[in-house]
Design a protein around this motif. Structure first.
Motif, PDB file in Angstrom:
ATOM      1  N   PHE A  82      94.824 -13.693 -70.028  1.00 42.01           N
ATOM      2  CA  PHE A  82      93.835 -13.771 -71.094  1.00 42.01           C
ATOM      3  C   PHE A  82      92.408 -13.646 -70.571  1.00 42.01           C
ATOM      4  O   PHE A  82      91.477 -13.523 -71.374  1.00 42.01           O
ATOM      5  CB  PHE A  82      94.005 -15.090 -71.848  1.00 42.01           C
ATOM      6  CG  PHE A  82      95.286 -15.171 -72.624  1.00 42.01           C
ATOM      7  CD1 PHE A  82      95.366 -14.660 -73.901  1.00 42.01           C
ATOM      8  CD2 PHE A  82      96.425 -15.734 -72.065  1.00 42.01           C
ATOM      9  CE1 PHE A  82      96.549 -14.724 -74.618  1.00 42.01           C
ATOM     10  CE2 PHE A  82      97.608 -15.809 -72.762  1.00 42.01           C
ATOM     11  CZ  PHE A  82      97.682 -15.294 -74.046  1.00 42.01           C
ATOM     12  N   MET A  83      92.206 -13.696 -69.257  1.00 43.37           N
ATOM     13  CA  MET A  83      90.866 -13.463 -68.730  1.00 43.37           C
ATOM     14  C   MET A  83      90.420 -12.018 -68.913  1.00 43.37           C
ATOM     15  O   MET A  83      89.224 -11.728 -68.925  1.00 43.37           O
ATOM     16  CB  MET A  83      90.822 -13.830 -67.238  1.00 43.37           C
ATOM     17  CG  MET A  83      90.973 -15.314 -66.954  1.00 43.37           C
ATOM     18  SD  MET A  83      90.965 -15.680 -65.194  1.00 43.37           S
ATOM     19  CE  MET A  83      89.330 -15.074 -64.742  1.00 43.37           C
ATOM     20  N   PHE A  84      91.390 -11.116 -69.041  1.00 42.72           N
ATOM     21  CA  PHE A  84      91.050  -9.703 -69.215  1.00 42.72           C
ATOM     22  C   PHE A  84      90.991  -9.303 -70.687  1.00 42.72           C
ATOM     23  O   PHE A  84      90.805  -8.112 -70.988  1.00 42.72           O
ATOM     24  CB  PHE A  84      92.086  -8.836 -68.486  1.00 42.72           C
ATOM     25  CG  PHE A  84      92.116  -9.064 -67.014  1.00 42.72           C
ATOM     26  CD1 PHE A  84      91.224  -8.427 -66.176  1.00 42.72           C
ATOM     27  CD2 PHE A  84      93.033  -9.945 -66.456  1.00 42.72           C
ATOM     28  CE1 PHE A  84      91.252  -8.644 -64.811  1.00 42.72           C
ATOM     29  CE2 PHE A  84      93.079 -10.172 -65.092  1.00 42.72           C
ATOM     30  CZ  PHE A  84      92.168  -9.523 -64.265  1.00 42.72           C
ATOM     31  N   VAL A  85      91.172 -10.245 -71.586  1.00 44.41           N
ATOM     32  CA  VAL A  85      91.072  -9.961 -73.013  1.00 44.41           C
ATOM     33  C   VAL A  85      89.615 -10.114 -73.443  1.00 44.41           C
ATOM     34  O   VAL A  85      88.960 -11.093 -73.061  1.00 44.41           O
ATOM     35  CB  VAL A  85      91.982 -10.913 -73.823  1.00 44.41           C
ATOM     36  CG1 VAL A  85      91.836 -10.669 -75.309  1.00 44.41           C
ATOM     37  CG2 VAL A  85      93.433 -10.733 -73.387  1.00 44.41           C
ATOM     38  N   PRO A  86      89.037  -9.186 -74.196  1.00 44.96           N
ATOM     39  CA  PRO A  86      87.656  -9.351 -74.661  1.00 44.96           C
ATOM     40  C   PRO A  86      87.484 -10.645 -75.458  1.00 44.96           C
ATOM     41  O   PRO A  86      88.404 -11.122 -76.129  1.00 44.96           O
ATOM     42  CB  PRO A  86      87.427  -8.107 -75.534  1.00 44.96           C
ATOM     43  CG  PRO A  86      88.420  -7.113 -75.032  1.00 44.96           C
ATOM     44  CD  PRO A  86      89.615  -7.891 -74.587  1.00 44.96           C
ATOM     45  N   LEU A 101      89.867 -12.803 -78.327  1.00 42.91           N
ATOM     46  CA  LEU A 101      90.602 -13.861 -77.651  1.00 42.91           C
ATOM     47  C   LEU A 101      91.391 -14.731 -78.631  1.00 42.91           C
ATOM     48  O   LEU A 101      92.559 -15.047 -78.406  1.00 42.91           O
ATOM     49  CB  LEU A 101      89.626 -14.725 -76.841  1.00 42.91           C
ATOM     50  CG  LEU A 101      90.259 -15.750 -75.906  1.00 42.91           C
ATOM     51  CD1 LEU A 101      91.172 -15.064 -74.897  1.00 42.91           C
ATOM     52  CD2 LEU A 101      89.185 -16.554 -75.173  1.00 42.91           C
ATOM     53  N   SER A 102      90.750 -15.136 -79.723  1.00 41.58           N
ATOM     54  CA  SER A 102      91.439 -16.015 -80.670  1.00 41.58           C
ATOM     55  C   SER A 102      92.651 -15.325 -81.289  1.00 41.58           C
ATOM     56  O   SER A 102      93.738 -15.919 -81.404  1.00 41.58           O
ATOM     57  CB  SER A 102      90.467 -16.467 -81.763  1.00 41.58           C
ATOM     58  OG  SER A 102      89.946 -15.339 -82.459  1.00 41.58           O
ATOM     59  N   ASP A 103      92.483 -14.055 -81.665  1.00 37.42           N
ATOM     60  CA  ASP A 103      93.621 -13.326 -82.220  1.00 37.42           C
ATOM     61  C   ASP A 103      94.718 -13.133 -81.181  1.00 37.42           C
ATOM     62  O   ASP A 103      95.918 -13.206 -81.500  1.00 37.42           O
ATOM     63  CB  ASP A 103      93.159 -11.965 -82.743  1.00 37.42           C
ATOM     64  CG  ASP A 103      92.207 -12.118 -83.921  1.00 37.42           C
ATOM     65  OD1 ASP A 103      92.228 -13.188 -84.557  1.00 37.42           O
ATOM     66  OD2 ASP A 103      91.444 -11.172 -84.187  1.00 37.42           O
ATOM     67  N   SER A 104      94.326 -12.950 -79.916  1.00 43.29           N
ATOM     68  CA  SER A 104      95.325 -12.770 -78.865  1.00 43.29           C
ATOM     69  C   SER A 104      96.107 -14.058 -78.640  1.00 43.29           C
ATOM     70  O   SER A 104      97.326 -14.024 -78.424  1.00 43.29           O
ATOM     71  CB  SER A 104      94.638 -12.329 -77.568  1.00 43.29           C
ATOM     72  OG  SER A 104      93.963 -11.102 -77.764  1.00 43.29           O
ATOM     73  N   TRP A 105      95.409 -15.193 -78.701  1.00 36.61           N
ATOM     74  CA  TRP A 105      96.116 -16.470 -78.555  1.00 36.61           C
ATOM     75  C   TRP A 105      97.133 -16.663 -79.688  1.00 36.61           C
ATOM     76  O   TRP A 105      98.271 -17.071 -79.449  1.00 36.61           O
ATOM     77  CB  TRP A 105      95.127 -17.625 -78.545  1.00 36.61           C
ATOM     78  CG  TRP A 105      94.551 -17.922 -77.204  1.00 36.61           C
ATOM     79  CD1 TRP A 105      93.275 -17.733 -76.779  1.00 36.61           C
ATOM     80  CD2 TRP A 105      95.257 -18.472 -76.079  1.00 36.61           C
ATOM     81  NE1 TRP A 105      93.131 -18.116 -75.477  1.00 36.61           N
ATOM     82  CE2 TRP A 105      94.330 -18.587 -75.013  1.00 36.61           C
ATOM     83  CE3 TRP A 105      96.572 -18.871 -75.859  1.00 36.61           C
ATOM     84  CZ2 TRP A 105      94.689 -19.077 -73.766  1.00 36.61           C
ATOM     85  CZ3 TRP A 105      96.924 -19.369 -74.609  1.00 36.61           C
ATOM     86  CH2 TRP A 105      95.990 -19.473 -73.589  1.00 36.61           C
ATOM     87  N   ARG A 106      96.684 -16.365 -80.891  1.00 36.15           N
ATOM     88  CA  ARG A 106      97.600 -16.519 -82.024  1.00 36.15           C
ATOM     89  C   ARG A 106      98.787 -15.570 -81.921  1.00 36.15           C
ATOM     90  O   ARG A 106      99.943 -15.948 -82.213  1.00 36.15           O
ATOM     91  CB  ARG A 106      96.844 -16.292 -83.329  1.00 36.15           C
ATOM     92  CG  ARG A 106      95.923 -17.446 -83.722  1.00 36.15           C
ATOM     93  CD  ARG A 106      95.478 -17.307 -85.161  1.00 36.15           C
ATOM     94  NE  ARG A 106      94.625 -16.149 -85.351  1.00 36.15           N
ATOM     95  CZ  ARG A 106      93.300 -16.178 -85.253  1.00 36.15           C
ATOM     96  NH1 ARG A 106      92.681 -17.320 -84.965  1.00 36.15           N
ATOM     97  NH2 ARG A 106      92.583 -15.083 -85.432  1.00 36.15           N
TER      98      ARG A 106
END
Length: 542
Positions: free
Chosen positions: A174-178, A182-187
């Motif tokens: 997740f450090m490479f996610v903009p 980030l919030s959408d990627s976590w979900r």
């Protein structure tokens, strides 16, 4: 076991120092440990997970890799146990030795002892000592008697380290996610884990656990082996035995020299023994002369010290000459002398008591103390610089007192409270609730300029942002949900075909965020230029 060939300093250590020694040994033999682990672990990981991909049973693959972790401990233990004797094996030697090394006492750790928290401490007992099954239990109990708590703690800490490494590797993704995504990627990740995880994600998790186990397992085995060495040192006094063996080696090296010295000294002793009678005769012949020489020397010394002293061998210094007749009875003479000494008239004794005034003694003591203080003062130097410094300090204190008295009309009133300045009443803070309008007027740019001139800049920027969102929705052909955030609007704006539209929308979003959340308002000229650009780009009515 040749303990005198160990290249580590064996001594009585605490359990914490022993575990630190084990980790140092792992770092020393890192290449010889991890290369065999990779040669064995990578094919095993690939085969097990390929089978799991085919059967969709990745959990069983993870469980099998976890169950086979004693194999990696076995490889690391083989390298460390040879390395402490200065015989570090190569990776191929380590792999070839596994076919015949210690399998009789190892199968239990792949079976009923797999859940034992003392595996790192007790594995050397089975693999290194080579005792039969009847004596292994006694040896394990003896080794475990005072180190079981530290072995359990070592197992727990290594498990925690593995979990931390796995969590860190997952977080690195997740450090490479903009940041905007980030919030959408976590979900999305949480939904993927809880609902239906794809096979590639399960394979990645298994790889993270295998990587963490491969990294931590050698340190676990090395710390346990060092605990085992420490227990053997405590029980069998290896440090004392090594000291005696080194002493024996030094004596063996010095033995030829001792024999040579005895050989050389022994003939000399025989010659002295043979010559001793001749020397005795020569001394007997020379004895009178030597005595005469000694007497002459003695007489010369006595004459130099005291010429009146009568020599002891003088014929006149005899009892017959002194008493003028035959030698008297010695015992009777001694009794007569004793009676003479006991006569009180000859040796009288008495006790005399005197009284002395204490004042004179006190006076003498004071005078002596005064003389000592004067002497110390003379040794320390003159007192003038110290007196000058003291006078200056008293002068500074006097000046401060004068200043305080001169300024008393001001600070006395301040202390009493009558001269304190009244703080001006703080003006009331008027906060304007800024909200994005629901309905956009037909001429948003002109309406925003009116709000700016009325002193409501945040409301003006909110109106421009709301109008820009509507224009973006029309050009991107998207429908935004109610209460859409700035990040959702930016993601939706990427569907606009023209690059100029996307850049301008990102600019108005950034200006609005600075104003709404950071309180950073643009200048008047910058605001006018932004409103004009938005009106021209999105074709708003003037």
């Amino acid at each position: 076991m040749r303990i005198d060939q160990l290249n580590v300093n064996l001594r009585a250590r605490s359990e914490w120092e022993a575990m630190e020694l084990g980790t140092a040994l792992v770092r020393r033999h890192a290449r010889a440990i991890w290369l065999p682990l990779l040669y064995v672990g990578l094919p095993l990981f690939a085969g097990v997970n390929a089978l799991a991909w085919w059967t969709d049973s990745f959990f069983l693959a993870w469980l099998l890799m976890w169950w086979l972790k004693p194999v990696s401990d076995r490889l690391a233990l083989y390298v460390i146990s040879r390395g402490v004797f200065g015989d570090e094996p190569t990776p191929w030697q380590t792999l070839r030795a596994q076919r015949r090394w210690g399998w009789n006492g190892f199968w239990g750790y792949l079976g009923w002892r797999r859940f034992s928290p003392f595996r790192s401490l007790l594995l050397p007992v089975n693999l290194l000592e080579g005792s039969d099954a009847t004596h292994r239990g006694q040896r394990r109990r003896a080794i475990l008697s005072s180190a079981f708590s530290h072995a359990t703690l070592l197992t727990t800490v290594c498990m925690v380290f593995e979990l931390v490494i796995v969590a860190g590797l997952i977080a690195c993704i997740f450090m490479f996610v903009p940041f905007d995504l980030l919030s959408d990627s976590w979900r999305a990740a949480w939904a993927m884990v809880t609902e239906l995880m794809p096979p590639w994600a399960k394979l990645g998790v298994n790889f993270f656990f295998w990587f963490a186990a491969t990294l931590i397992s050698p340190f676990y085995a090395g710390a346990g082996f060092a605990l085992y060495l420490n227990r053997r040192t405590e029980m069998e006094a290896w440090d004392v035995e090594i000291a005696f063996r080194r002493l024996r080696d030094r004596l063996q090296q010095a033995a030829p020299l001792l024999v040579l010295a005895l050989v050389l000294v022994w003939p000399l002793g025989g010659l002295h023994a043979q010559e001793s009678p001749e020397r005795e005769q020569a001394q007997q012949c020379a004895a009178p002369d030597s005595h005469g020489d000694d007497d002459e020397a003695y007489e010369d010394e006595e004459e130099d010290e005291d010429s009146d002293t009568v020599p002891a061998d003088d014929p006149s210094n005899t009892a017959e000459v002194i008493f003028g007749g035959p030698r008297p009875d010695t015992a009777g003479f001694r009794q007569a002398v004793q009676r003479a000494y006991e006569d009180p008239l000859i040796t009288p004794t008495r006790e005399v008591t005197t009284w002395e005034p204490t004042q004179e003694k006190d006076k003498e003591k004071k005078e002596k103390d005064k003389k000592d203080s004067d002497a110390n003062a003379n040794r320390k130097g003159p007192k003038l610089p110290a007196q000058i410094a003291e006078w200056l300090l008293w002068g500074v204190v006097g000046v401060l007192v004068i200043i305080l008295l001169a300024t008393s009309p001001w600070w006395i009133r301040w202390l009493r409270g009558s001269g304190a300045r009244r703080a001006q009443a703080a003006s009331a803070v008027h906060e304007e609730a800024v909200s994005i309008p629901d309905v956009v007027p037909p001429d948003p740019a002109a309406r925003a300029r009116d709000l700016w001139q009325q002193g409501r800049p945040r409301a003006a920027l909110a109106l421009l942002y709301r109008a820009s969102v509507d224009s973006m929705s029309e050009r991107a052909d998207v429908v935004l949900p109610p209460g859409a955030t700035e990040s959702q609007c930016l993601r939706a704006s990427r569907r606009m075909p023209e690059e100029a539209d996307r850049t301008l929308f990102a600019r108005i979003v950034r200006v609005w965020q600075y104003a709404a959340y950071a309180g950073r308002l643009p200048e008047t000229d910058e605001f006018d230029e932004l409103a004009t650009t938005l009106q021209q780009q999105f074709r708003w009515r003037a």
